[in-house]
Design a protein around this motif. Structure first.
Motif: not given
Length: 271
Positions: A5-29
């Motif tokens: 569900p759109a969890i952000s719709q249940s929050k008042t007085n807030t705005m989403p912050l969408v990350p521009a990208r994944v900068l780094s990570f330790t590992s992935e499978i």
């Protein structure tokens, strides 16, 4: 489309912050790549090597104040969120202290692996949450299961900085009342109501001072001035009843005093 569900719709007085990208990570499978945390599809997760501490760094477009965090798990038992700035990437501050996302028993049986946790501003470190950051590092650990790959399904960030405030609720004007009774609109003061003429005259300053008439030629004596003032007062109060007049009306009329009768003079003796 997202299965969450759109969890952000249940929050008042807030705005989403969408990350521009994944900068780094330790590992992935593969196919569980680290970039999957930027979408809400539960089938696309970020999963890393089991038995080790894993982390992922997200980068924002600009430094922002982070007020809320939503995390959807993917098998991690413990999670911690730290923040930093691009100008000083090695200087990190704790935004969300280490919290439990998955119990030890669920970790061993590998159940409830995708629980969603929402953290309000009160759960964040106060001093850190009041500042702006542009890098977010999420650290995940799974000490109870050393065989399953684990990570996160998504990370949602929100800000209250610059969010629109809800419209103010205005209450209807109160009706005029007199004690326990409400007054109708027609009974309120109107230009023709009692006393309004007095207030209008007073506001306009049109009242004149009553002055006694002055006789033609020469100055008026004190007796004539007093008589004129008394006559003017009598004319302005035609219905005034004084205590003296009441007493005069109740007492019987007095008879005029009779003159004393002088005794007759005795006759003079005969010679």
């Amino acid at each position: 489309n997202s299965l969450f569900p759109a969890i952000s719709q249940s929050k008042t007085n807030t705005m989403p912050l969408v990350p521009a990208r994944v900068l780094s990570f330790t590992s992935e499978i593969p196919p569980h790549h680290a970039a999957n945390v930027l979408n809400d599809d539960p089938a696309k997760q970020w999963r890393a090597k089991p038995g080790e501490k894993q982390s992922i760094i997200l980068e924002l477009d600009k430094p922002s104040v982070i007020s809320n965090i939503d995390l959807c798990n993917a098998g991690a038992a413990l999670v911690e969120v730290l923040v930093s700035r691009a100008a000083a990437p090695t200087t990190e501050e704790v935004l969300l202290p280490t919290i439990l996302l998955m119990s030890a028993s669920d970790s061993r049986t590998w159940t409830n692996t995708q629980a969603v946790r929402m953290f309000e501003n009160a759960r964040l470190q106060k001093l850190t949450a009041e500042q702006a950051w542009d890098r977010v590092r999420v650290v995940c650990t799974q000490p109870y299961n050393k065989t399953e790959p684990f990570g996160l399904t998504f990370v949602h960030l929100y800000t209250s900085d610059g969010a629109a405030a809800p419209p103010a609720v205005t209450s209807p004007p109160k009706e005029p009342s007199l004690g326990l009774f409400k007054l109708k609109e027609s009974l309120q003061r109107t230009p023709s109501s009692a006393g309004s003429h007095f207030y209008e005259k007073k506001a306009a300053g049109s009242f004149s001072t009553l002055s006694p008439p002055r006789p033609a030629g020469g100055s008026a004596s004190s007796e004539s001035v007093g008589a004129a003032v008394a006559a003017a007062a009598a004319r302005s109060m035609p219905n005034t009843v004084t205590l003296a007049s009441v007493r005069a009306a109740d007492s019987p009329p007095r008879k005029p005093p009779s003159s004393p009768v002088k005794p007759a003079a005795a006759p003079a003796p005969a010679p």
